[in-house]
Design a protein around this motif. Structure first.
Motif, PDB file in Angstrom:
ATOM      1  N   MET A   8       3.695  18.694 -10.435  1.00  0.00           N
ATOM      2  CA  MET A   8       3.596  17.417  -9.865  1.00  0.00           C
ATOM      3  C   MET A   8       2.224  16.882  -8.649  1.00  0.00           C
ATOM      4  SD  MET A   8       6.944  15.987  -7.651  1.00  0.00           S
ATOM      5  CE  MET A   8       6.927  16.729  -6.506  1.00  0.00           C
ATOM      6  N   SER A   9       1.421  16.191  -9.119  1.00  0.00           N
ATOM      7  CA  SER A   9       0.605  15.910  -8.162  1.00  0.00           C
ATOM      8  C   SER A   9       0.783  15.008  -6.967  1.00  0.00           C
ATOM      9  CB  SER A   9      -0.880  15.802  -8.544  1.00  0.00           C
ATOM     10  OG  SER A   9      -0.547  14.562  -8.976  1.00  0.00           O
ATOM     11  N   ASP A  10      -0.172  15.020  -6.150  1.00  0.00           N
ATOM     12  CA  ASP A  10      -0.109  14.111  -4.481  1.00  0.00           C
ATOM     13  C   ASP A  10      -0.780  12.475  -5.294  1.00  0.00           C
ATOM     14  OD1 ASP A  10       0.174  12.825  -1.809  1.00  0.00           O
ATOM     15  OD2 ASP A  10      -0.672  15.253  -1.434  1.00  0.00           O
ATOM     16  N   ARG A  11       0.246  11.858  -5.298  1.00  0.00           N
ATOM     17  CA  ARG A  11      -0.308  11.105  -5.555  1.00  0.00           C
ATOM     18  C   ARG A  11      -0.923  10.059  -4.635  1.00  0.00           C
ATOM     19  NH1 ARG A  11       4.987   8.814  -8.310  1.00  0.00           N
ATOM     20  NH2 ARG A  11       5.187   8.974 -10.222  1.00  0.00           N
ATOM     21  N   LEU A  12      -0.541  10.072  -2.912  1.00  0.00           N
ATOM     22  CA  LEU A  12      -1.597   9.265  -2.335  1.00  0.00           C
ATOM     23  C   LEU A  12      -1.814  10.352  -1.084  1.00  0.00           C
ATOM     24  CD1 LEU A  12       1.714   6.246  -2.323  1.00  0.00           C
ATOM     25  CD2 LEU A  12      -1.590   5.932  -2.985  1.00  0.00           C
ATOM     26  N   GLY A  13      -2.700  10.523  -1.160  1.00  0.00           N
ATOM     27  CA  GLY A  13      -3.188  12.387  -0.370  1.00  0.00           C
ATOM     28  C   GLY A  13      -3.991  11.591   0.254  1.00  0.00           C
ATOM     29  N   PRO A  14      -4.560  13.156   1.523  1.00  0.00           N
ATOM     30  CA  PRO A  14      -5.036  12.348   2.241  1.00  0.00           C
ATOM     31  C   PRO A  14      -6.956  11.307   2.151  1.00  0.00           C
ATOM     32  CG  PRO A  14      -5.091  14.575   2.308  1.00  0.00           C
ATOM     33  CD  PRO A  14      -4.746  14.440   1.724  1.00  0.00           C
ATOM     34  N   ILE A  15      -7.119  10.492   2.512  1.00  0.00           N
ATOM     35  CA  ILE A  15      -8.225   9.547   2.455  1.00  0.00           C
ATOM     36  C   ILE A  15      -8.654   9.743   3.406  1.00  0.00           C
ATOM     37  CG2 ILE A  15      -9.450   7.648   2.798  1.00  0.00           C
ATOM     38  CD1 ILE A  15      -6.450   6.177   3.197  1.00  0.00           C
ATOM     39  N   PRO A  16     -10.396  10.559   2.757  1.00  0.00           N
ATOM     40  CA  PRO A  16     -11.926  10.506   3.311  1.00  0.00           C
ATOM     41  C   PRO A  16     -12.116   9.518   4.661  1.00  0.00           C
ATOM     42  CG  PRO A  16     -11.947  10.875   0.935  1.00  0.00           C
ATOM     43  CD  PRO A  16     -10.857  10.291   1.338  1.00  0.00           C
ATOM     44  N   PRO A  17     -11.990  10.542   6.284  1.00  0.00           N
ATOM     45  CA  PRO A  17     -12.507   9.535   7.316  1.00  0.00           C
ATOM     46  C   PRO A  17     -13.827   8.292   6.319  1.00  0.00           C
ATOM     47  CG  PRO A  17     -12.426  11.708   7.611  1.00  0.00           C
ATOM     48  CD  PRO A  17     -12.485  11.892   6.098  1.00  0.00           C
ATOM     49  N   GLU A  18     -14.705   9.172   5.682  1.00  0.00           N
ATOM     50  CA  GLU A  18     -15.762   8.030   5.827  1.00  0.00           C
ATOM     51  C   GLU A  18     -15.505   6.990   4.794  1.00  0.00           C
ATOM     52  OE1 GLU A  18     -16.240  11.876   2.558  1.00  0.00           O
ATOM     53  OE2 GLU A  18     -15.790  10.840   5.093  1.00  0.00           O
ATOM     54  N   SER A  19     -14.160   7.446   4.365  1.00  0.00           N
ATOM     55  CA  SER A  19     -13.485   5.212   3.185  1.00  0.00           C
ATOM     56  C   SER A  19     -12.833   4.844   4.220  1.00  0.00           C
ATOM     57  CB  SER A  19     -12.963   6.421   1.532  1.00  0.00           C
ATOM     58  OG  SER A  19     -13.749   7.667   1.181  1.00  0.00           O
ATOM     59  N   MET A  20     -12.424   5.494   5.068  1.00  0.00           N
ATOM     60  CA  MET A  20     -11.239   4.885   5.920  1.00  0.00           C
ATOM     61  C   MET A  20     -11.668   3.186   6.465  1.00  0.00           C
ATOM     62  SD  MET A  20      -9.275   7.249   8.107  1.00  0.00           S
ATOM     63  CE  MET A  20      -8.872   9.018   8.022  1.00  0.00           C
ATOM     64  N   THR A  21     -10.754   2.435   6.390  1.00  0.00           N
ATOM     65  CA  THR A  21     -11.035   0.700   7.009  1.00  0.00           C
ATOM     66  C   THR A  21     -11.658   1.244   8.485  1.00  0.00           C
ATOM     67  OG1 THR A  21      -8.789   0.730   6.500  1.00  0.00           O
ATOM     68  CG2 THR A  21     -10.315  -0.266   5.123  1.00  0.00           C
ATOM     69  N   GLU A  22     -11.236   0.379   9.029  1.00  0.00           N
ATOM     70  CA  GLU A  22     -11.429   0.134  10.243  1.00  0.00           C
ATOM     71  C   GLU A  22      -9.923   0.449  10.874  1.00  0.00           C
ATOM     72  OE1 GLU A  22     -12.267   1.113  14.526  1.00  0.00           O
ATOM     73  OE2 GLU A  22     -12.978   0.743  12.745  1.00  0.00           O
ATOM     74  N   ALA A  23      -8.975  -0.050   9.916  1.00  0.00           N
ATOM     75  CA  ALA A  23      -7.511  -0.813  10.644  1.00  0.00           C
ATOM     76  C   ALA A  23      -6.770   0.722   9.904  1.00  0.00           C
ATOM     77  CB  ALA A  23      -6.995  -1.460   9.876  1.00  0.00           C
ATOM     78  N   GLN A  24      -7.302   1.874   9.363  1.00  0.00           N
ATOM     79  CA  GLN A  24      -6.658   3.175   8.861  1.00  0.00           C
ATOM     80  C   GLN A  24      -7.701   3.678   9.979  1.00  0.00           C
ATOM     81  OE1 GLN A  24      -7.856   2.974   5.052  1.00  0.00           O
ATOM     82  NE2 GLN A  24      -6.404   2.456   4.063  1.00  0.00           N
ATOM     83  N   ARG A  25      -8.586   3.505  10.411  1.00  0.00           N
ATOM     84  CA  ARG A  25      -9.129   4.037  11.795  1.00  0.00           C
ATOM     85  C   ARG A  25      -8.038   4.586  12.867  1.00  0.00           C
ATOM     86  NH1 ARG A  25     -13.469   4.163   8.773  1.00  0.00           N
ATOM     87  NH2 ARG A  25     -14.392   2.278   9.382  1.00  0.00           N
ATOM     88  N   VAL A  26      -8.473   3.401  12.924  1.00  0.00           N
ATOM     89  CA  VAL A  26      -7.054   3.121  14.134  1.00  0.00           C
ATOM     90  C   VAL A  26      -5.745   3.935  14.060  1.00  0.00           C
ATOM     91  CG1 VAL A  26      -6.059   1.312  15.569  1.00  0.00           C
ATOM     92  CG2 VAL A  26      -8.539   1.329  15.105  1.00  0.00           C
ATOM     93  N   ALA A  27      -4.393   3.543  12.710  1.00  0.00           N
ATOM     94  CA  ALA A  27      -3.574   3.716  12.995  1.00  0.00           C
ATOM     95  C   ALA A  27      -3.583   5.425  12.898  1.00  0.00           C
ATOM     96  CB  ALA A  27      -3.563   3.454  11.375  1.00  0.00           C
ATOM     97  N   ALA A  28      -4.918   6.164  12.070  1.00  0.00           N
ATOM     98  CA  ALA A  28      -4.167   7.784  12.376  1.00  0.00           C
ATOM     99  C   ALA A  28      -4.906   7.762  13.653  1.00  0.00           C
ATOM    100  CB  ALA A  28      -5.476   7.825  11.173  1.00  0.00           C
ATOM    101  N   GLN A  29      -6.076   7.850  14.725  1.00  0.00           N
ATOM    102  CA  GLN A  29      -6.533   7.645  15.824  1.00  0.00           C
ATOM    103  C   GLN A  29      -4.860   8.084  16.942  1.00  0.00           C
ATOM    104  OE1 GLN A  29      -9.441   9.727  16.296  1.00  0.00           O
ATOM    105  NE2 GLN A  29      -7.886  10.601  17.289  1.00  0.00           N
ATOM    106  N   ALA A  30      -4.484   7.275  16.219  1.00  0.00           N
ATOM    107  CA  ALA A  30      -2.952   6.885  16.746  1.00  0.00           C
ATOM    108  C   ALA A  30      -2.018   7.757  16.904  1.00  0.00           C
ATOM    109  CB  ALA A  30      -2.465   5.366  16.798  1.00  0.00           C
ATOM    110  N   ILE A  31      -1.401   8.423  15.316  1.00  0.00           N
ATOM    111  CA  ILE A  31      -1.092   9.289  15.339  1.00  0.00           C
ATOM    112  C   ILE A  31      -1.790  10.749  15.778  1.00  0.00           C
ATOM    113  CG2 ILE A  31      -0.468  10.812  13.621  1.00  0.00           C
ATOM    114  CD1 ILE A  31      -0.012   8.427  11.744  1.00  0.00           C
ATOM    115  N   ILE A  32      -2.979  10.680  15.829  1.00  0.00           N
ATOM    116  CA  ILE A  32      -3.568  11.856  16.156  1.00  0.00           C
ATOM    117  C   ILE A  32      -3.890  12.319  17.588  1.00  0.00           C
ATOM    118  CG2 ILE A  32      -5.774  13.258  16.541  1.00  0.00           C
ATOM    119  CD1 ILE A  32      -6.679  11.813  13.575  1.00  0.00           C
TER     120      ILE A  32
END
Length: 184
Positions: free
Chosen positions: A1-25
């Motif tokens: 069973m493979s991870d269908r929606l695994g980590p997104i490399p930081p350089e591939s994230m949209t600005e909205a994804q970076r903001v959302a990820a940073q809020a969790i971090i």
């Protein structure tokens, strides 16, 4: 069973994804892991979900110990190994006895629970299995936790069911854990 929606490399994230990820971090979780990895594909959903989860996990009206118990019951009912791997060690730290956790993992009703644990367990099991809660179980929860606590208990069950659905669909990889794995 493979991870269908695994980590997104930081350089591939949209600005909205970076903001959302940073809020969790930057929040009490300290890292982007578990259900938040697949949810990153929908940054606004992720942001709203993580804020709800932060309240339910850390500040619910029933307290952390009973919240963790409800999370374990939900993980078992949804066969969600990531939730179990993350939350079983936390549950042990906050005082859920190993025998209680072992029985839940096996899909059995634990024998030796405190009154509040028994009420939470019964409430969660009825809600997951019957899709409702009987008057007796509701009234027991109401007497112990009041309306605020009952609503938060419903919220914990619903929120962690949502996360279980996300991770079961995404086939999120189970992280290393100090807890025994959740049996199939």
């Amino acid at each position: 069973m493979s991870d269908r929606l695994g980590p997104i490399p930081p350089e591939s994230m949209t600005e909205a994804q970076r903001v959302a990820a940073q809020a969790i971090i930057d929040g009490p979780r300290g890292a982007l892991y578990g259900p938040f990895v697949p949810l990153l594909r929908s940054p606004e959903l992720l942001d709203n979900a993580q804020r709800m989860g932060e309240y339910l996990r850390y500040r619910s009206a029933i307290g952390v110990r009973l919240s963790e118990l409800a999370i374990l019951v939900t993980a078992r009912e949804w066969n969600q190994k990531v939730e179990w791997a993350i939350h079983a060690p936390i549950a042990a730290q906050v005082g859920i006895p190993p025998a209680v956790m072992g029985a839940i993992a096996r899909g059995e009703r634990p024998e030796a629970m405190l009154v509040d644990e028994s009420v939470v367990y019964d409430f969660c099991i009825e809600l997951h299995r019957e899709k409702r809660v009987s008057d007796r179980v509701y009234n027991d929860a109401l007497a112990l936790f009041g309306e605020h606590g009952v609503v938060d208990l419903m919220g914990i069950n619903g929120y962690y069911t949502f996360l279980a659905m996300v991770m079961n669909t995404a086939q999120t990889a189970v992280p290393p854990s100090t807890a025994a794995p959740l049996p199939d």
